[in-house]
Design an enzyme around this catalytic site. Structure first.
Site, PDB file in Angstrom:
ATOM      1  N   TYR A   1       0.828  -1.212   0.000  1.00  0.00           N
ATOM      2  CA  TYR A   1       0.000   0.000   0.000  1.00  0.00           C
ATOM      3  C   TYR A   1       0.867   1.270   0.000  1.00  0.00           C
ATOM      4  CZ  TYR A   1      -4.407  -2.453   0.384  1.00  0.00           C
ATOM      5  OH  TYR A   1      -5.509  -3.224   0.105  1.00  0.00           O
TER       6      TYR A   1
ATOM      7  N   TYR B   1     -14.590  -5.097   2.776  1.00  0.00           N
ATOM      8  CA  TYR B   1     -13.184  -5.407   2.480  1.00  0.00           C
ATOM      9  C   TYR B   1     -12.856  -6.740   3.134  1.00  0.00           C
ATOM     10  CZ  TYR B   1      -8.151  -5.494   2.305  1.00  0.00           C
ATOM     11  OH  TYR B   1      -6.858  -5.903   2.069  1.00  0.00           O
TER      12      TYR B   1
ATOM     13  N   ASP C   1     -16.738 -12.653   8.650  1.00  0.00           N
ATOM     14  CA  ASP C   1     -15.313 -12.327   8.561  1.00  0.00           C
ATOM     15  C   ASP C   1     -14.963 -11.496   9.795  1.00  0.00           C
ATOM     16  OD1 ASP C   1     -12.833 -11.271   8.145  1.00  0.00           O
ATOM     17  OD2 ASP C   1     -13.220 -10.552   6.107  1.00  0.00           O
TER      18      ASP C   1
ATOM     19  N   LYS D   1      -5.399 -11.591  12.177  1.00  0.00           N
ATOM     20  CA  LYS D   1      -4.953 -10.384  12.876  1.00  0.00           C
ATOM     21  C   LYS D   1      -4.653 -10.623  14.363  1.00  0.00           C
ATOM     22  CE  LYS D   1      -6.754  -6.902   9.706  1.00  0.00           C
ATOM     23  NZ  LYS D   1      -5.584  -6.287   9.113  1.00  0.00           N
TER      24      LYS D   1
HETATM   25  C1  LIG Z   1     -12.251  -7.794   7.645  1.00  0.00           C
HETATM   26  C2  LIG Z   1     -10.946  -8.181   7.009  1.00  0.00           C
HETATM   27  N1  LIG Z   1     -10.858  -9.342   6.350  1.00  0.00           N
HETATM   28  C3  LIG Z   1      -9.711  -9.740   5.784  1.00  0.00           C
HETATM   29  C4  LIG Z   1      -8.584  -8.945   5.831  1.00  0.00           C
HETATM   30  C5  LIG Z   1      -7.319  -9.407   5.153  1.00  0.00           C
HETATM   31  O1  LIG Z   1      -6.373  -9.755   6.116  1.00  0.00           O
HETATM   32  P1  LIG Z   1      -4.824  -9.855   5.732  1.00  0.00           P
HETATM   33  O2  LIG Z   1      -4.362  -8.456   5.505  1.00  0.00           O
HETATM   34  O3  LIG Z   1      -4.205 -10.481   6.948  1.00  0.00           O
HETATM   35  O4  LIG Z   1      -4.721 -10.717   4.529  1.00  0.00           O
HETATM   36  C6  LIG Z   1      -8.641  -7.727   6.496  1.00  0.00           C
HETATM   37  C7  LIG Z   1      -7.450  -6.846   6.559  1.00  0.00           C
HETATM   38  O5  LIG Z   1      -7.513  -5.697   6.893  1.00  0.00           O
HETATM   39  C8  LIG Z   1      -9.856  -7.323   7.105  1.00  0.00           C
HETATM   40  O6  LIG Z   1      -9.974  -6.153   7.737  1.00  0.00           O
END
Ligand SMILES: Cc1ncc(COP(=O)(O)O)c(C=O)c1O
Length: 424
Positions: free
Chosen positions: A19, A146, A239, A268
């Protein structure tokens, strides 16, 4: 005499950062160590990590219990292929996750990060129908969602700046109305009316559309989505990559709505932010549709480092820290955010101040909204000058701190935002 390694010049010559527009961005700051809520640069200057290093750090950097667990595991069993072999950290972690997860989730599929946890979830949902001999291929996802940067995760994410170069290659998804401004349950009902039994899964970020602008939505809408998906036999994928592990208050955001999804994605904060690890939790019924004497019904998905023992050990240590005193720390941060929200809402040009658990977000009024709004980089730089790491999403500003952040650290982050907004 050993010469000092020049991080900056090697970085500038050899590294491609995520990014990051290398034609514009300022050189990155070398960080030499981190402790608690603080990052330290080469000169010893400290920076308050008000975004938990991309939303991962829960209990603070280099937490002694997590680093000790990592060191011990690294010296015992650092890695082993996870097909045909297993190990205690993974087995224990799976059991601990299932014990804490919403009822009904009974199996854990490990992967590497948030994107791969989502990829696995979508593939499991699609192949589940195929394994049962049903032709269902359409996934429904939210506007402004996202879910990550790999192709499947991009496909279920909103189309926009991040996905634009790849749009023709992404698979088609049915879009449900943004749950912040619209009746998302009605939107799903309409979709089911028009597409009927073709719907394979619904994927949502429960209560918080994170990278889509820290947009907070209501538990009753999530409850409604659960009711409609359950009534129509459509797997609901939650998610919780961002919202998991206490970020919104309770351990999982689904708990706000008393909802048990069919599939849940975690990453995370799973390891407390110390190491990469992903997990996709599924209901028994989905797992059982794959279990068979027929090898073609296998989930042909895996990653080299699936269930890495060191990452699992870090996750176990992090889970043991997510106890009652941590819940109180999270409530303290929420109370602090709520007080700050009142003050920030009084500043001209500050709009839509909102709090969900340990997340405070607001918009600074701007001619054009969106990720490329220059407010973001301007505030990022101003905050760094004051020793605070903020990483706005365009003109959306947020504070998403480690749970160990002191009240004085939080106050400094609010002050930086207040002064920046007031000066505009
Ligand atoms: C809700 C959500 N799902 C998936 C992801 C993707 O995770 P990663 O960056 O560990 O691939 C993120 C990343 O910010 C997220 O906020």
């Amino acid at each position: 005499m050993t010469s000092r390694f020049d991080i900056r010049s090697a970085d500038e010559r050899f590294i491609w950062h995520p990014y990051t527009q290398h034609g514009l961005n300022q050189a990155p700051i070398p960080v030499v160590r981190a402790e608690g809520a603080w990052l330290y640069d080469e000169t010893g200057r400290r920076i308050f990590d008000a975004v938990s290093s991309w939303w991962v750090t829960l209990h603070g950097h280099a937490h002694p219990r997590i680093t000790a667990a990592i060191a011990e595991q690294a010296a015992t069993l650092e890695q082993v292929i996870f097909a045909g072999f297993t190990h205690e950290p993974a087995a224990r972690l799976a059991a601990e996750l299932i014990a804490r997860a919403p009822v009904g989730l009974e199996r854990v599929f490990f992967s590497d990060d948030g994107s791969t946890a989502v990829e696995a979830a979508v593939k499991i949902a699609l192949q589940y129908h195929r394994n049962r001999g049903e032709d269902r291929r359409l996934v429904a996802a939210l506007e402004n969602a996202y879910h990550g940067d790999t192709f499947g995760a991009m496909s279920v994410s909103a189309r926009g700046l991040f996905t634009e170069p790849f749009t023709p290659l992404l698979f088609d998804v049915a879009r449900l109305a943004d749950p912040v401004e619209h009746d998302v349950v009605a939107s799903l009902e309409q979709l089911i009316d028009s597409r009927g039994r073709g719907l394979a899964a619904v994927i949502v970020e429960p209560l918080l559309l994170g990278a889509g602008g820290m947009r907070m939505w209501r538990p009753d809408a999530l409850r409604g989505l659960r009711d409609v998906t359950a009534a129509n036999g459509i797997p609901l994928i939650a998610d919780e990559v961002l919202t998991g592990f206490g970020r919104t208050g309770p351990l999982f955001a689904c708990e706000h709505a008393g909802v048990s999804p069919d599939i849940m994605c975690l990453s995370k904060g799973l390891t407390g932010g110390a190491l990469p690890l992903g997990a996709t939790l599924v209901r028994a019924e989905l797992f059982e549709s794959f279990r068979s004497a027929d090898r073609t019904r296998t989930l042909f998905h895996g990653h080299s480092y699936t269930a890495n023992p060191i990452a699992c050990a870090a996750a176990l240590a992090s889970l043991s820290l997510l106890d009652d005193s941590c819940a109180e720390e999270r409530r303290r941060i929420e109370r602090s955010h709520l007080r700050a929200a009142k003050r920030l809402a009084g500043i001209r040009g500050v709009e839509n101040v909102r709090v969900l658990g340990t997340v405070l977000a607001l918009e600074i009024r701007a001619d054009s909204a969106g990720y490329l709004n220059p407010v973001g980089p301007a505030l990022h730089r101003a905050a760094l000058d004051r020793g605070v790491l903020l990483r706005p999403l365009g003109n959306t500003i947020y504070v998403l701190p480690p749970y160990c952040s002191a009240d004085s650290d939080l106050a400094e982050a609010y002050d930086v935002i207040a002064e920046f907004a007031s000066a505009r």
